[in-house]
Design an enzyme around this catalytic site. Structure first.
Site, mmCIF file in Angstrom:
data_model
loop_
_atom_site.group_PDB
_atom_site.id
_atom_site.type_symbol
_atom_site.label_atom_id
_atom_site.label_comp_id
_atom_site.label_asym_id
_atom_site.label_seq_id
_atom_site.Cartn_x
_atom_site.Cartn_y
_atom_site.Cartn_z
ATOM 1 N N PRO A 10 0.797 -1.223 0.000
ATOM 2 C CA PRO A 10 0.000 0.000 0.000
ATOM 3 C C PRO A 10 0.827 1.269 0.000
ATOM 4 O O PRO A 10 1.869 1.356 0.644
ATOM 5 C CB PRO A 10 -0.831 -0.111 1.286
ATOM 6 C CG PRO A 10 -0.089 -1.059 2.155
ATOM 7 C CD PRO A 10 0.591 -2.012 1.225
ATOM 8 N N ASN A 11 0.333 2.221 -0.759
ATOM 9 C CA ASN A 11 0.845 3.585 -0.864
ATOM 10 C C ASN A 11 2.153 3.706 -1.635
ATOM 11 O O ASN A 11 2.610 4.817 -1.889
ATOM 12 C CB ASN A 11 0.987 4.241 0.522
ATOM 13 C CG ASN A 11 -0.340 4.297 1.242
ATOM 14 O OD1 ASN A 11 -1.333 4.741 0.672
ATOM 15 N ND2 ASN A 11 -0.382 3.825 2.468
ATOM 16 N N ARG A 18 4.904 11.177 -2.197
ATOM 17 C CA ARG A 18 4.497 10.925 -0.815
ATOM 18 C C ARG A 18 5.698 11.049 0.117
ATOM 19 O O ARG A 18 6.652 10.289 0.002
ATOM 20 C CB ARG A 18 3.903 9.522 -0.693
ATOM 21 C CG ARG A 18 3.554 9.144 0.728
ATOM 22 C CD ARG A 18 3.082 7.691 0.809
ATOM 23 N NE ARG A 18 2.877 7.334 2.188
ATOM 24 C CZ ARG A 18 3.364 6.239 2.755
ATOM 25 N NH1 ARG A 18 4.074 5.379 2.055
ATOM 26 N NH2 ARG A 18 3.128 5.990 4.019
ATOM 27 N N TYR A 23 10.807 9.016 2.063
ATOM 28 C CA TYR A 23 10.902 7.960 1.063
ATOM 29 C C TYR A 23 11.698 8.354 -0.180
ATOM 30 O O TYR A 23 11.930 7.523 -1.057
ATOM 31 C CB TYR A 23 9.491 7.502 0.644
ATOM 32 C CG TYR A 23 8.702 6.978 1.805
ATOM 33 C CD1 TYR A 23 9.036 5.764 2.397
ATOM 34 C CD2 TYR A 23 7.643 7.695 2.344
ATOM 35 C CE1 TYR A 23 8.332 5.279 3.485
ATOM 36 C CE2 TYR A 23 6.920 7.215 3.429
ATOM 37 C CZ TYR A 23 7.276 6.006 3.989
ATOM 38 O OH TYR A 23 6.574 5.527 5.067
ATOM 39 N N ASN A 74 8.087 -5.443 -0.518
ATOM 40 C CA ASN A 74 7.928 -4.268 0.331
ATOM 41 C C ASN A 74 6.450 -4.215 0.658
ATOM 42 O O ASN A 74 5.639 -3.763 -0.150
ATOM 43 C CB ASN A 74 8.382 -2.993 -0.384
ATOM 44 C CG ASN A 74 8.301 -1.779 0.520
ATOM 45 O OD1 ASN A 74 7.597 -1.786 1.526
ATOM 46 N ND2 ASN A 74 9.012 -0.729 0.165
ATOM 47 N N ALA A 77 3.004 -0.637 5.091
ATOM 48 C CA ALA A 77 2.465 -0.675 6.455
ATOM 49 C C ALA A 77 1.941 -2.052 6.849
ATOM 50 O O ALA A 77 1.865 -2.368 8.040
ATOM 51 C CB ALA A 77 1.363 0.369 6.609
ATOM 52 N N GLU A 98 12.511 -9.120 2.469
ATOM 53 C CA GLU A 98 11.712 -7.961 2.878
ATOM 54 C C GLU A 98 12.533 -6.702 2.634
ATOM 55 O O GLU A 98 13.690 -6.622 3.049
ATOM 56 C CB GLU A 98 11.371 -8.106 4.363
ATOM 57 C CG GLU A 98 10.620 -6.962 4.956
ATOM 58 C CD GLU A 98 10.392 -7.120 6.458
ATOM 59 O OE1 GLU A 98 9.933 -6.154 7.068
ATOM 60 O OE2 GLU A 98 10.676 -8.203 7.020
ATOM 61 N N HIS A 100 12.497 -2.300 2.694
ATOM 62 C CA HIS A 100 11.887 -1.022 3.075
ATOM 63 C C HIS A 100 12.814 0.097 2.643
ATOM 64 O O HIS A 100 14.034 0.002 2.830
ATOM 65 C CB HIS A 100 11.660 -0.940 4.588
ATOM 66 C CG HIS A 100 10.728 -1.994 5.072
ATOM 67 N ND1 HIS A 100 9.370 -1.903 4.917
ATOM 68 C CD2 HIS A 100 10.967 -3.187 5.667
ATOM 69 C CE1 HIS A 100 8.808 -2.994 5.407
ATOM 70 N NE2 HIS A 100 9.755 -3.786 5.852
ATOM 71 N N ARG A 107 12.398 4.727 13.054
ATOM 72 C CA ARG A 107 11.159 5.492 12.957
ATOM 73 C C ARG A 107 10.269 5.222 14.170
ATOM 74 O O ARG A 107 10.744 4.768 15.199
ATOM 75 C CB ARG A 107 10.470 5.151 11.633
ATOM 76 C CG ARG A 107 11.346 5.577 10.432
ATOM 77 C CD ARG A 107 10.679 5.399 9.121
ATOM 78 N NE ARG A 107 9.454 6.225 9.065
ATOM 79 C CZ ARG A 107 8.510 6.059 8.158
ATOM 80 N NH1 ARG A 107 8.629 5.104 7.249
ATOM 81 N NH2 ARG A 107 7.444 6.825 8.150
#
Length: 146
Positions: A10-11, A18, A23, A74, A77, A98, A100, A107
């Site tokens: 998502p996103n 964004r 990012y 990725n 969230a 995985e 990111h 964070r």
């Protein structure tokens, strides 16, 4: 030729616009082009997919079994919330790395936990778009006959 699925959650379709301070300015299309170039160098084939919907991601993971040799994921969230994605990865028995863009461990505290990590071959975070290339290199090394 060995095929790898690059799956974004998502996103991530909003990359480049964004929160560029978190990012970066690299778009998802840029990342997909980087991955295609790296794949060619590594003698891999890649298929890229993105979905904002958990069920679609699960369906893509299920469909990967027997089609792909590994997955670069990725999960966005969903990394921090989705037991269903974790179960899907465990069920297909494919190596998953995985990825990111940001360092999730630097964070907010809710981002420190990953449901993906226990069923992943490894995790790359905080290296921006280069993390995808590193994940492809790791899978290529893992999957190549020694």
């Amino acid at each position: 030729m060995t095929s790898i699925l690059i799956l974004n959650g998502p996103n991530l379709n909003l990359l480049g616009t964004r929160q560029p301070e978190v990012y970066g300015a690299t778009t998802l299309e840029d990342i997909e082009q980087m991955c295609a170039s790296a794949a060619a160098r590594l003698q891999l084939e890649v298929t890229c997919a993105q979905s904002n919907h958990e069920g679609n991601l699960i369906d893509l993971i299920h469909a990967a079994k027997g089609t792909y040799a590994g997955i670069v994921l990725n999960a966005g969230a969903y990394t921090h919330t989705s037991i269903a994605l974790m179960d899907a990865i465990a069920s297909v028995e494919l190596p998953v790395i995985e990825v990111h863009l940001s360092n999730i461990h630097a964070r907010e505290s809710f981002r420190h936990h990953s449901y993906i990590a226990p069923v992943a071959l490894g995790q790359i975070c905080g290296l921006g778009a280069q993390g995808y290339v590193l994940a492809l290199e790791a899978l290529a090394q893992r999957l190549s006959p020694s």
